[in-house]
Design a protein around this motif. Sequence first.
Motif, PDB file in Angstrom:
ATOM      1  N   HIS A  10       0.689  -1.373   0.047  1.00  0.00           N
ATOM      2  CA  HIS A  10      -0.032   0.115   0.141  1.00  0.00           C
ATOM      3  C   HIS A  10       1.004   1.299  -0.082  1.00  0.00           C
ATOM      4  N   ARG A  46       0.839   4.056  -2.834  1.00  0.00           N
ATOM      5  CA  ARG A  46       0.592   5.554  -2.436  1.00  0.00           C
ATOM      6  C   ARG A  46       1.618   6.550  -3.190  1.00  0.00           C
ATOM      7  N   CYS A  93      -8.370   9.738   1.318  1.00  0.00           N
ATOM      8  CA  CYS A  93      -8.649   9.931   0.088  1.00  0.00           C
ATOM      9  C   CYS A  93      -7.240  10.683  -0.615  1.00  0.00           C
ATOM     10  N   ARG A 124     -12.919  -1.155   9.289  1.00  0.00           N
ATOM     11  CA  ARG A 124     -11.334  -1.835   9.663  1.00  0.00           C
ATOM     12  C   ARG A 124     -11.358  -2.837  10.367  1.00  0.00           C
TER      13      ARG A 124
HETATM   14  C1  HEM Z   1     -10.174   6.974  -0.500  1.00  0.00           C
HETATM   15  C2  HEM Z   1     -13.842  10.003   0.183  1.00  0.00           C
HETATM   16  C3  HEM Z   1     -13.209  11.421  -4.509  1.00  0.00           C
HETATM   17  C4  HEM Z   1      -9.626   7.948  -5.089  1.00  0.00           C
HETATM   18  C5  HEM Z   1     -11.066   7.487   0.195  1.00  0.00           C
HETATM   19  C6  HEM Z   1     -11.832   7.464   1.584  1.00  0.00           C
HETATM   20  C7  HEM Z   1     -12.769   8.352   1.721  1.00  0.00           C
HETATM   21  C8  HEM Z   1     -12.998   8.951   0.418  1.00  0.00           C
HETATM   22  C9  HEM Z   1     -13.411   8.847   2.832  1.00  0.00           C
HETATM   23  C10 HEM Z   1     -11.096   6.740   2.479  1.00  0.00           C
HETATM   24  C11 HEM Z   1     -11.761   5.223   2.821  1.00  0.00           C
HETATM   25  C12 HEM Z   1     -11.078   4.813   3.876  1.00  0.00           C
HETATM   26  O1  HEM Z   1     -10.665   5.120   5.013  1.00  0.00           O
HETATM   27  O2  HEM Z   1     -11.403   3.300   4.285  1.00  0.00           O
HETATM   28  C13 HEM Z   1     -13.905  10.548  -1.096  1.00  0.00           C
HETATM   29  C14 HEM Z   1     -15.012  11.524  -1.604  1.00  0.00           C
HETATM   30  C15 HEM Z   1     -14.930  12.028  -2.639  1.00  0.00           C
HETATM   31  C16 HEM Z   1     -13.881  11.127  -3.248  1.00  0.00           C
HETATM   32  C17 HEM Z   1     -15.811  12.132  -0.300  1.00  0.00           C
HETATM   33  C18 HEM Z   1     -15.464  13.141  -3.584  1.00  0.00           C
HETATM   34  C19 HEM Z   1     -16.445  13.767  -3.247  1.00  0.00           C
HETATM   35  C20 HEM Z   1     -12.252  10.496  -5.179  1.00  0.00           C
HETATM   36  C21 HEM Z   1     -11.835  10.511  -6.484  1.00  0.00           C
HETATM   37  C22 HEM Z   1     -10.691   9.744  -6.503  1.00  0.00           C
HETATM   38  C23 HEM Z   1     -10.623   9.047  -5.223  1.00  0.00           C
HETATM   39  C24 HEM Z   1     -12.070  11.564  -7.268  1.00  0.00           C
HETATM   40  C25 HEM Z   1      -9.958   9.489  -7.676  1.00  0.00           C
HETATM   41  C26 HEM Z   1      -9.904   9.920  -8.968  1.00  0.00           C
HETATM   42  C27 HEM Z   1      -9.472   7.370  -3.984  1.00  0.00           C
HETATM   43  C28 HEM Z   1      -8.663   6.303  -3.677  1.00  0.00           C
HETATM   44  C29 HEM Z   1      -8.822   5.991  -2.369  1.00  0.00           C
HETATM   45  C30 HEM Z   1      -9.635   6.639  -1.714  1.00  0.00           C
HETATM   46  C31 HEM Z   1      -7.765   5.577  -4.703  1.00  0.00           C
HETATM   47  C32 HEM Z   1      -8.072   4.745  -1.380  1.00  0.00           C
HETATM   48  C33 HEM Z   1      -6.872   5.458  -0.668  1.00  0.00           C
HETATM   49  C34 HEM Z   1      -5.983   4.173  -0.024  1.00  0.00           C
HETATM   50  O3  HEM Z   1      -6.670   3.349   0.512  1.00  0.00           O
HETATM   51  O4  HEM Z   1      -4.958   4.611   0.081  1.00  0.00           O
HETATM   52  N1  HEM Z   1     -11.965   8.279  -0.427  1.00  0.00           N
HETATM   53  N2  HEM Z   1     -13.326  10.126  -2.306  1.00  0.00           N
HETATM   54  N3  HEM Z   1     -11.490   9.565  -4.328  1.00  0.00           N
HETATM   55  N4  HEM Z   1     -10.221   7.670  -2.646  1.00  0.00           N
HETATM   56 FE1  HEM Z   1     -11.657   9.151  -2.534  1.00  0.00          FE
END
Ligand code: HEM
Length: 466
Positions: free
Chosen positions: A117, A121, A415, A348
């Motif tokens: 991971h 990242r 995110c 988690r």
């Molecule tokens: C992870 C919210 C938009 C890609 C997350 C997580 C949240 C989140 C809460 C964490 C999940 C966790 O803790 O288990 C949001 C919200 C968005 C948004 C509210 C828009 C309103 C996006 C966009 C992308 C994206 C536009 C990519 C183009 C990712 C990725 C992860 C992630 C790849 C995984 C990160 C990891 O596990 O290291 N998102 N996201 N997200 N998001 Fe977003």
Amino acid sequence: MTVESVQPESRPEPAAAPDEPPAGQLLEPPVAGGAVPFLGHGLKLVRDPLGFMSGLRDHGDVVRLRLGPKTVYAVTAPTLTGAVALSPDYIISGPLWESLEGLLGKQGVATANGALHRRQRRTIQPAFRLDAIPAYGPIMEEEAHALTARWSSGEVVDCTAESFRIAVRIAARCLLRGQYMDERAERLCAALATVFRGMYRRMVVPLGPLYRLPLPGNREFNRALADLHLLVDEIVAERRASGQKPDDLLTALLEAKDENGEPIGEQEIHDQVVAILTPGSETIASTVMWLLQALAAHPEHADRIRAEVDSVTNGRPVGFDDVRRLTHTNNVIVETMRLRPAVWILTRRAVADTELGGYRIPAGADIIYSPYAIQRDPRSYPDHLEFDPDRWLPERSKDVPKYAMSPFSVGNRKCPSDHFSMAQLSLVTAAVATRFRLEQAPGSNDAVRVGITLRPHNLLVRPLAR
Ligand code: HEM
């Protein structure tokens, strides 16, 4: 521009967790009331997930739930959800993630843990850094204005289709640059919309073999999932064949090396593209739908956005460089995300025996918490159910407890796309509010539909030219 920017770092620390018992005397979290024999709390969670998760705060900061034979630990206090997100004792794992992995692939950044991971990242982060976002400005502007140009005054707009379209097009065009994306974005929209609908059903009602029966719904889902994977393969193959290496996320993935300095495998590249496109489109699409609903429901805030944009642009089309000056627009977005968070549940798994808020959490325990419940907690927000964007003005937002508003989460799974997301949401909101007043059209249903994300059942709006 991000949610964090409305919460100054100098904010006082929240009250400490309740007095902790001496080491070795950790308590078992209470079992939430209302469990029934055999099913435990499962029926309530399935029937009314939002009401159920919100009600848990009355039972304690950490409570045990019985889901069939399983015990799950629900965390209800903002401080403790922050502690879970920041602690290395909890990893991404559990039934929710396992079912996602089965469908989307095992080697994507959203489901990997540990060293893999961290390496993933490091590869994707540069594409999302604050200083990388301006390069996406022209595409975001183009897509936001193309959206309003497609709409005709008085003609009903299907917000689900339009929101998905803009979300997929922006993610695909910015991160996987290339002309070919323009036509493929439409196919991606259709595939993702069907896949997400079916995935949620498979997660909450795991009927295993029944989903393999040749029923029309299963066939449609399988076709969409196959097309999603095929599209990703096509995108990767065409980029390779073109010999081009634009400065984007796809090039970063194609050039990434593993811990031994070897190029990463084909499967990992594929799974990474899927793992970025899928959360990237569903979350943005859901948030855009709620923003359109908010503009229709709160015309006074739509008018304030229009006045704010006009004062910044003097009547020219709003552009990326204007976004950071659109304070009220930003506050409307943050308030919409508070009440209608796209990501409403997070899970988690504990990897060690640990302590949370004075309670014992055993290794292997599954943890859940709900940003929806946390962001509607009356202990954190006065008039907690009121849509009040001005609560994000600096003099008021300083009273919001830490981690009571973290729609992009915190810690190592935060995110990567917070800046990228806020920039496009601001542009879309500003572009729509300056050109149109919105009202819901007959037949529209803006009741909350609970799926992998929260979104309106079927939002239809009628834009009226200003
Ligand atoms: C992870 C919210 C938009 C890609 C997350 C997580 C949240 C989140 C809460 C964490 C999940 C966790 O803790 O288990 C949001 C919200 C968005 C948004 C509210 C828009 C309103 C996006 C966009 C992308 C994206 C536009 C990519 C183009 C990712 C990725 C992860 C992630 C790849 C995984 C990160 C990891 O596990 O290291 N998102 N996201 N997200 N998001 Fe977003």
